[in-house]
Design an enzyme around this catalytic site. Sequence first.
Site, PDB file in Angstrom:
ATOM      1  N   SER A  24       0.838  -1.198   0.000  1.00 43.99           N
ATOM      2  CA  SER A  24       0.000   0.000   0.000  1.00 43.99           C
ATOM      3  C   SER A  24       0.868   1.241   0.000  1.00 43.99           C
ATOM      4  O   SER A  24       1.983   1.233   0.551  1.00 43.99           O
ATOM      5  CB  SER A  24      -0.895   0.013   1.250  1.00 43.99           C
ATOM      6  OG  SER A  24      -1.514   1.280   1.422  1.00 43.99           O
ATOM      7  N   TYR A  54      -2.095   0.013  10.067  1.00 40.17           N
ATOM      8  CA  TYR A  54      -2.105  -0.536   8.713  1.00 40.17           C
ATOM      9  C   TYR A  54      -0.767  -0.304   8.025  1.00 40.17           C
ATOM     10  O   TYR A  54      -0.199  -1.215   7.397  1.00 40.17           O
ATOM     11  CB  TYR A  54      -3.239   0.121   7.920  1.00 40.17           C
ATOM     12  CG  TYR A  54      -3.392  -0.385   6.506  1.00 40.17           C
ATOM     13  CD1 TYR A  54      -3.853  -1.671   6.248  1.00 40.17           C
ATOM     14  CD2 TYR A  54      -3.100   0.447   5.424  1.00 40.17           C
ATOM     15  CE1 TYR A  54      -4.014  -2.125   4.952  1.00 40.17           C
ATOM     16  CE2 TYR A  54      -3.257  -0.001   4.125  1.00 40.17           C
ATOM     17  CZ  TYR A  54      -3.715  -1.279   3.890  1.00 40.17           C
ATOM     18  OH  TYR A  54      -3.880  -1.728   2.595  1.00 40.17           O
TER      19      TYR A  54
END
Length: 245
Positions: free
Chosen positions: A146, A159
């Site tokens: 990501s 995250y």
Amino acid sequence: MSKILQGRRALVTGASRGIGKAVALALADAGADIIAVARTRSQGALEELDDEIAAKGRACTLVPMDLRDFDAIDRLGGAIYERWGKLDILVGNAGILGPISPLGHIGVKDWAELMDINVTANWRLIRSMDPLLKQSDAGRAIFVTSGAAGKHKPHWGGYAVTKAAVEELALTYSAESRISNVKVNLVDPGPIATDMRTRAVPGEDASTLPTPSDIAPLFVELASPDCGKAGERVSFYDWAAIKRS
């Protein structure tokens, strides 16, 4: 799409929806048989995927499994070896967003779940599937990262930390695989119209974003025996811009 993956076998995690489902379908379109892994509560969605892949003339093996059951990952590796003797493609796609929260406010259980699903499960997949990938003439492993990794964005720490760890995990695995037939790469999807994106950025107009089906051909390219990339972090948006030019 040409059958560049004809007769190859691919394991895809998080295969019941979103990017994972689109990738499983695209790999099947390219000729691969699919081992589809998703949470047990996604049984119905997995069965729908099975029907769609069967309609393409490919085989689909459904594996409803909680990736936090690490021993089950080992059992899956053993079952693949006993049935087929090898694995050609591993797609480590499954992941969770976790709380969007200051680091100090993340609950202990939430942190453990983030690490277990986003990081440790991928390490266990490498540990169990690497011997099978090495039995392939062109083993391919693709992990999903990501753009959050490395940005140090407030409230995204949980995250982002896991995705930074996945990057190091995959790139180290790639370096260790240089003298084998296994090539390992990362895909950074960027903003894609998925349920996770909707939870992360509520109110965003999803119709302005690429869909999971748009990104799936990138995975097919990286899974191809002809792909020479190794140890690369491939941005879907950059890849798509090159394809358009």
